[in-house]
Design a protein around this motif. Structure first.
Motif, mmCIF file in Angstrom:
data_model
loop_
_atom_site.group_PDB
_atom_site.id
_atom_site.type_symbol
_atom_site.label_atom_id
_atom_site.label_comp_id
_atom_site.label_asym_id
_atom_site.label_seq_id
_atom_site.Cartn_x
_atom_site.Cartn_y
_atom_site.Cartn_z
ATOM 1 N N GLN A 81 14.250 -8.594 2.452
ATOM 2 C CA GLN A 81 15.127 -7.822 1.588
ATOM 3 C C GLN A 81 14.877 -6.327 1.781
ATOM 4 O O GLN A 81 15.830 -5.527 1.865
ATOM 5 N N TRP A 82 13.606 -5.923 1.863
ATOM 6 C CA TRP A 82 13.292 -4.512 2.080
ATOM 7 C C TRP A 82 13.845 -4.035 3.423
ATOM 8 O O TRP A 82 14.403 -2.929 3.540
ATOM 9 N N LEU A 83 13.711 -4.885 4.466
ATOM 10 C CA LEU A 83 14.217 -4.512 5.778
ATOM 11 C C LEU A 83 15.733 -4.357 5.788
ATOM 12 O O LEU A 83 16.276 -3.464 6.452
ATOM 13 N N ASP A 127 0.819 -1.213 0.000
ATOM 14 C CA ASP A 127 0.000 0.000 0.000
ATOM 15 C C ASP A 127 0.857 1.269 0.000
ATOM 16 O O ASP A 127 0.427 2.313 -0.507
ATOM 17 N N GLN A 128 2.065 1.166 0.567
ATOM 18 C CA GLN A 128 2.971 2.311 0.595
ATOM 19 C C GLN A 128 3.842 2.392 -0.668
ATOM 20 O O GLN A 128 4.689 3.276 -0.778
ATOM 21 N N ASN A 129 3.597 1.437 -1.594
ATOM 22 C CA ASN A 129 4.406 1.369 -2.823
ATOM 23 C C ASN A 129 5.899 1.244 -2.529
ATOM 24 O O ASN A 129 6.749 1.800 -3.232
ATOM 25 N N LEU A 130 6.211 0.468 -1.475
ATOM 26 C CA LEU A 130 7.597 0.297 -1.068
ATOM 27 C C LEU A 130 8.205 -0.984 -1.625
ATOM 28 O O LEU A 130 9.433 -1.152 -1.601
ATOM 29 N N THR A 131 7.371 -1.895 -2.093
ATOM 30 C CA THR A 131 7.861 -3.141 -2.670
ATOM 31 C C THR A 131 6.788 -3.725 -3.580
ATOM 32 O O THR A 131 5.612 -3.380 -3.464
ATOM 33 N N ARG A 132 7.229 -4.606 -4.467
ATOM 34 C CA ARG A 132 6.291 -5.395 -5.271
ATOM 35 C C ARG A 132 6.291 -6.857 -4.841
ATOM 36 O O ARG A 132 5.536 -7.655 -5.384
ATOM 37 N N ASP A 133 7.157 -7.195 -3.915
ATOM 38 C CA ASP A 133 7.290 -8.573 -3.439
ATOM 39 C C ASP A 133 6.958 -8.609 -1.954
ATOM 40 O O ASP A 133 7.788 -8.262 -1.106
ATOM 41 N N ALA A 134 5.730 -9.012 -1.626
ATOM 42 C CA ALA A 134 5.284 -9.032 -0.232
ATOM 43 C C ALA A 134 5.440 -10.397 0.405
ATOM 44 O O ALA A 134 4.829 -10.671 1.438
ATOM 45 N N THR A 135 6.249 -11.297 -0.192
ATOM 46 C CA THR A 135 6.572 -12.554 0.468
ATOM 47 C C THR A 135 7.576 -12.283 1.579
ATOM 48 O O THR A 135 8.189 -11.201 1.645
ATOM 49 N N TRP A 136 7.795 -13.277 2.447
ATOM 50 C CA TRP A 136 8.763 -13.064 3.521
ATOM 51 C C TRP A 136 10.159 -12.791 2.981
ATOM 52 O O TRP A 136 10.861 -11.912 3.499
ATOM 53 N N ASN A 187 16.318 -1.058 4.418
ATOM 54 C CA ASN A 187 15.708 0.055 5.149
ATOM 55 C C ASN A 187 15.614 -0.269 6.640
ATOM 56 O O ASN A 187 14.512 -0.259 7.221
ATOM 57 N N PRO A 188 16.728 -0.576 7.295
ATOM 58 C CA PRO A 188 16.665 -0.983 8.706
ATOM 59 C C PRO A 188 16.094 0.098 9.614
ATOM 60 O O PRO A 188 15.494 -0.209 10.664
ATOM 61 N N GLN A 189 16.241 1.375 9.243
ATOM 62 C CA GLN A 189 15.747 2.467 10.076
ATOM 63 C C GLN A 189 14.221 2.507 10.129
ATOM 64 O O GLN A 189 13.647 3.186 10.995
ATOM 65 N N ARG A 190 13.551 1.778 9.235
ATOM 66 C CA ARG A 190 12.081 1.786 9.198
ATOM 67 C C ARG A 190 11.474 0.480 9.719
ATOM 68 O O ARG A 190 10.272 0.256 9.568
ATOM 69 N N SER A 191 12.286 -0.353 10.333
ATOM 70 C CA SER A 191 11.790 -1.655 10.791
ATOM 71 C C SER A 191 10.707 -1.502 11.852
ATOM 72 O O SER A 191 9.686 -2.205 11.829
#
Length: 389
Positions: free
Chosen positions: A267-269, A253-262, A272-276
């Motif tokens: 990978q996104w985390l 929903d935030q358009n931060l990834t296209r892959d919402a699998t674990w 972007n560790p500061q947004r965990s």
């Protein structure tokens, strides 16, 4: 002329005798008095399914938010190919706590545990009626996901490397509904005070804690204060009664990834560790656990699902109970990039995110391989509920 007539009469008599003889019982198996003469079985029609039953089908029925449509066994893809041994083990476990509909069948299910797959299939055809599970609008395709039991290193006491607590339910849980959100639990002094002394163990990674909360149970390899290690299970005990929100959906929903699998979330985390914390707080639901001993002599012992029986990897599913009652055998078919499945499974568990008429969560087992499958499995699903005739 007389000779020709004599030959014709004799041919006629011989033909009549032969016709009568063909209708007599065989000499080595005479019919008993009052018993019908045995007849040869009707030849099998080429191309017919040997499991095809011929009884009239009952009317469709509404089950919760789903519609069950009776079908012939021939509709079930792969029914003749499944190795039923593991499924039968799961079925026997369901018979430890059967519902009233399936309880009368449990003695036969147990007797068939040593039968061949062909004998088990024949019994199913005789005793059960398959129903295609659909939405009330007639949609027969739904969604299959998967869950597993993670295995996580832990410490009985907080240390520099293990600072994320896993809690028992607080004493005040029933006095406040809903209880504090995940964000409040991790930030409000009053919520933290209510949980003080309720720690079961500490782990290293808050993302792994979220995994445990979503999966509902897990195995901890705990280091005790004396330095010894042992494996225990954390089983689901309660929640804070807050709604479950998917962190994968939040990323989409935030358009931060296209892959919402674990794997995609991890990978996104990593990038972007500061947004965990922001990501984890997007799910207000929090799970509390209870510790259970895990037998070292039986590593195949699964966690207990909502039915109250041990789950079997690859043969147990979580469902929405109103649509498929616990203990129901289900024929599951799913084809996608992660797995090709055509098999008998048992409805033995549920989950807050498992909502919908054609919806199931597939129990993959425990450990890294199960986690890899569970993290990626998200594909189309068809279900057939197998109900006693």
């Amino acid at each position: 002329m007389k000779r020709l007539l004599w030959h014709a009469v004799m041919a006629l008599i011989v033909g009549m005798l032969a016709s009568c003889a063909s209708r007599l019982p065989e000499a080595d198996s005479p019919a008993r008095p009052g018993e019908a003469t045995p007849t040869a079985p009707a030849p099998e029609v080429a191309g017919t399914d040997p499991w095809q039953d011929t009884q009239p089908l009952p009317a469709p029925r509404v089950q919760g938010n789903s519609r069950w449509v009776p079908v012939r066994w021939a509709e079930l893809p792969g029914f003749n190919e499944d190795n039923l041994f593991e499924a039968w083990t799961a079925w026997i476990k369901s018979c430890e706590r059967p519902g009233p509909v399936f309880a009368p069948l449990c003695a036969e299910v147990r007797q068939l545990s040593i039968a061949s797959a062909a004998e088990q299939r024949a019994w199913m055809v005789r005793r059960l009626q398959p129903h295609r599970v659909e939405s009330l609008e007639g949609q027969a395709e739904g969604l299959l996901t998967s869950y597993y039991e993670p295995v996580i290193p832990a410490s009985r006491l907080p240390t520099k490397g293990f600072g994320v607590p896993l809690y028992r339910a607080p004493a005040s849980l029933g006095q406040r509904r809903p209880w504090y959100t995940r964000q409040e639990i991790e930030s409000l002094p009053e919520a933290q005070a209510a949980l003080r002394g309720r720690e079961i163990a500490w782990i290293a990674d808050p993302v792994e804690a979220m995994v445990l909360h979503i999966q509902g149970s897990g195995r901890l390899r705990i280091t005790e204060p004396d330095g010894s290690q042992r494996m225990v299970r954390l089983a689901f005990a309660a929640t804070n009664d807050q709604p479950y929100k998917s962190i994968g959906r939040w990323l989409l929903d935030q358009n931060l990834t296209r892959d919402a699998t674990w794997p995609g979330i991890r990978q996104w985390l990593s990038q972007n560790p500061q947004r965990s914390t922001e990501l984890l707080w997007s799910n207000p639901r929090y799970v509390f656990f209870k510790e259970e001993a895990l037998s070292g002599t039986d590593p195949t012992q699964g966690p207990r699902g909502a039915q109250g029986v041990e789950l079997t990897p690859g043969r147990s599913i979580a469902v929405e109970r109103q649509n498929i009652p616990y203990g129901t055998p289900v024929w599951l078919v799913s084809s996608g990039p992660t797995a090709q499945l055509q098999r008998l499974v048992m409805a033995q568990d549920t989950g807050s995110a498992i909502i919908g008429p054609v919806r199931a969560d597939y129990f993959a087992g425990w450990g890294a391989d199960a986690g890899e499958l569970a993290g990626r499995l998200k594909q189309p699903l068809r279900l057939w509920a197998l109900w006693p005739r």
